[in-house]
Every structure is written in C-alpha cells, then in structure tokens.
Design a protein around this motif. Structure first.
Motif, PDB file in Angstrom:
ATOM      1  N   SER A  80       0.728  -1.288  -0.043  1.00 10.41           N
ATOM      2  CA  SER A  80       0.587   0.100  -0.095  1.00 10.41           C
ATOM      3  C   SER A  80       0.590   1.061  -0.187  1.00 10.41           C
ATOM      4  O   SER A  80       1.157   2.487  -1.069  1.00 10.41           O
TER       5      SER A  80
ATOM      6  N   GLU B 106      -0.875   2.474  -3.631  1.00  9.27           N
ATOM      7  CA  GLU B 106      -2.148   3.346  -3.088  1.00  9.27           C
ATOM      8  C   GLU B 106      -1.480   4.648  -2.897  1.00  9.27           C
ATOM      9  O   GLU B 106      -2.197   5.457  -2.950  1.00  9.27           O
ATOM     10  N   THR B 107      -0.371   4.288  -1.257  1.00  6.88           N
ATOM     11  CA  THR B 107      -0.239   6.025  -0.874  1.00  6.88           C
ATOM     12  C   THR B 107       1.959   6.262  -1.342  1.00  6.88           C
ATOM     13  O   THR B 107       2.327   5.081  -0.959  1.00  6.88           O
TER      14      THR B 107
ATOM     15  N   PRO C   8      -0.243   6.628  -8.236  1.00 12.11           N
ATOM     16  CA  PRO C   8      -0.847   6.180  -7.094  1.00 12.11           C
ATOM     17  C   PRO C   8      -2.223   7.233  -6.638  1.00 12.11           C
ATOM     18  O   PRO C   8      -2.717   7.550  -7.542  1.00 12.11           O
ATOM     19  N   ARG C   9      -2.888   6.562  -5.095  1.00 12.30           N
ATOM     20  CA  ARG C   9      -4.257   6.573  -5.567  1.00 12.30           C
ATOM     21  C   ARG C   9      -3.947   8.323  -4.767  1.00 12.30           C
ATOM     22  O   ARG C   9      -4.492   8.893  -5.058  1.00 12.30           O
ATOM     23  N   GLN C  10      -3.458   8.755  -4.153  1.00 12.74           N
ATOM     24  CA  GLN C  10      -2.521   9.958  -3.583  1.00 12.74           C
ATOM     25  C   GLN C  10      -1.102   9.800  -3.169  1.00 12.74           C
ATOM     26  O   GLN C  10      -0.434   8.516  -2.715  1.00 12.74           O
TER      27      GLN C  10
ATOM     28  N   LEU D 152      -4.607   5.625   6.620  1.00 18.09           N
ATOM     29  CA  LEU D 152      -5.072   4.603   5.415  1.00 18.09           C
ATOM     30  C   LEU D 152      -6.036   3.818   4.962  1.00 18.09           C
ATOM     31  O   LEU D 152      -6.067   2.862   6.215  1.00 18.09           O
TER      32      LEU D 152
END
Length: 210
Positions: free
Chosen positions: A127, A143-144, A168-170, A210
């Motif tokens: 992640s 993800e992060t 990434p998502r963020q 998260l």
C-alpha cells in the motif's frame, strides 16, 4: 493503518499496536525512532539515517529490529547481533506484523561528479511506498506514495512525472525540510494539479488513517 508524518523524510506507521518507523534521520525529531518495533532505513545519508537515533530506538526496545542496506547494516550489526537485517532489491520480509517489499538499487543522480550510493525503497503492506532518495517505480500498484518533493537531486518537473508514472491514489509529501511556508503552496498547486493524484502535505506530528 495509521501514518504519522515526522520531520523531513521520517514516517511512522502503526497497525495492531505495532509501530514501524522509516528513515529517522538528522533532520527528524530526536525521538523519531523511539517506540518503534521495527525500523527501516533507505540509505546512509545523514538526513535519512542518524546512527544515534537508530541506536536509541534499538536500545529502548530490546525486541526492536532494523532492516536496511549493507552500508548501514555494517555500522550497527556488531552491536545488535541478530537484530539488524541486510536487504536489497527484490527482497520481501515481515517486520513487526507489516509485510514489506524492497524496490530500487541506486540513489538518484545529484551530479555526475558525485558517486552514486545504494538506495532502496520500501512498499509496506502492498500500500504505502517510501522511495528514499530515488524516483523508483515499483512493479506493483501503489496506494499511497510518500513523495520526495524537494532535494538537491530533483526538480518539480521530475516529481510531477514520477507521480504520473507510479499512478498512486494519493501522494503524501516527504523530503520537505528545505521548503518554506512561502513556497509550499506553489508545490502543492503544481504537483496536485499536474500529477494526476491527490496531493497532501502533513505537518510534522500530524497523522492520517490509510
């Protein structure tokens, strides 16, 4: 998983009562590593690895362990037998209940006349990715992304393109000790608008789930 931003490139992750700390360096708080069950260090530069801070963390918790590259491990392994582990690109391991994959081999180029050193990045629980001082793209979704926004070895165009490549998502800003309050909104605007992912900068001591 709870993520707490410490100063500069240091990050603290907490899950199920266990604590993982990445890169407690000289620009991070003096107590940045204390309370850690596991520590990860990306490379030997002083702003990512402060030997005193890491030793203090290992001394404070006799069960704590360190995972890092060879140049750092060699400094600490003799004093902490069985607790210091050498890792490199392609390795995977469990650290205090966190699953970690290692990506990357070299520090980003600062200048052609400066020899490059080893640098590894850590993907935690498939992640959160902390690249250290490199723009390494893991061979798996992120993800992060802990994003190094300011350093002698990068410029904002490279940072934006790095976000675009990782997808990434963020992103959460790290490597930011050299930025002032005056310029921070410029970085936020340009990276946030052009990178293609949500951008956030946590001030030191603040946390997010998260």
């Amino acid at each position: 998983m709870k993520l707490t931003k410490r100063l500069h490139s240091c990050v603290q992750l907490e899950k199920d009562g266990r604590v993982l700390v990445i890169d407690p360096g000289a620009f991070s708080e003096p107590d940045a590593g204390l309370g850690a069950d596991a520590l990860l260090v990306t490379h030997e530069h002083f702003d990512h690895f402060d030997e005193g801070r890491v030793r203090a963390a290992l001394d404070a918790n006799p069960a704590a362990q360190l995972w890092t590259l060879r140049s750092v491990a060699e400094k600490l392994a003799p004093a902490y037998p069985g607790r210091v582990h050498t890792v490199g690109h392609g390795d995977a391991f469990s650290a205090a209940g966190f699953e970690v994959q290692v990506y990357g081999e070299l520090h980003a180029v600062i200048h052609p006349d400066i020899p490059r050193i080893t640098n590894v990045g850590y993907l935690v629980d498939a992640s959160v990715f902390h690249p250290g001082d490199a723009l390494t793209v893991p061979a798996t979704p992120v993800e992060t992304l802990m994003l190094p926004v300011h350093a002698p070895w990068n410029k904002i165009a490279e940072v934006i393109d790095y976000v675009r490549e990782v997808k990434p998502r963020q992103t959460l800003a790290i490597h930011d000790a050299g930025l002032t309050d005056l310029i921070l909104p410029v970085y936020a605007n340009q990276i946030g608008n052009l990178g293609g992912a949500a951008y956030e900068r946590l001030t030191a001591g603040n946390a997010t789930e998260l």
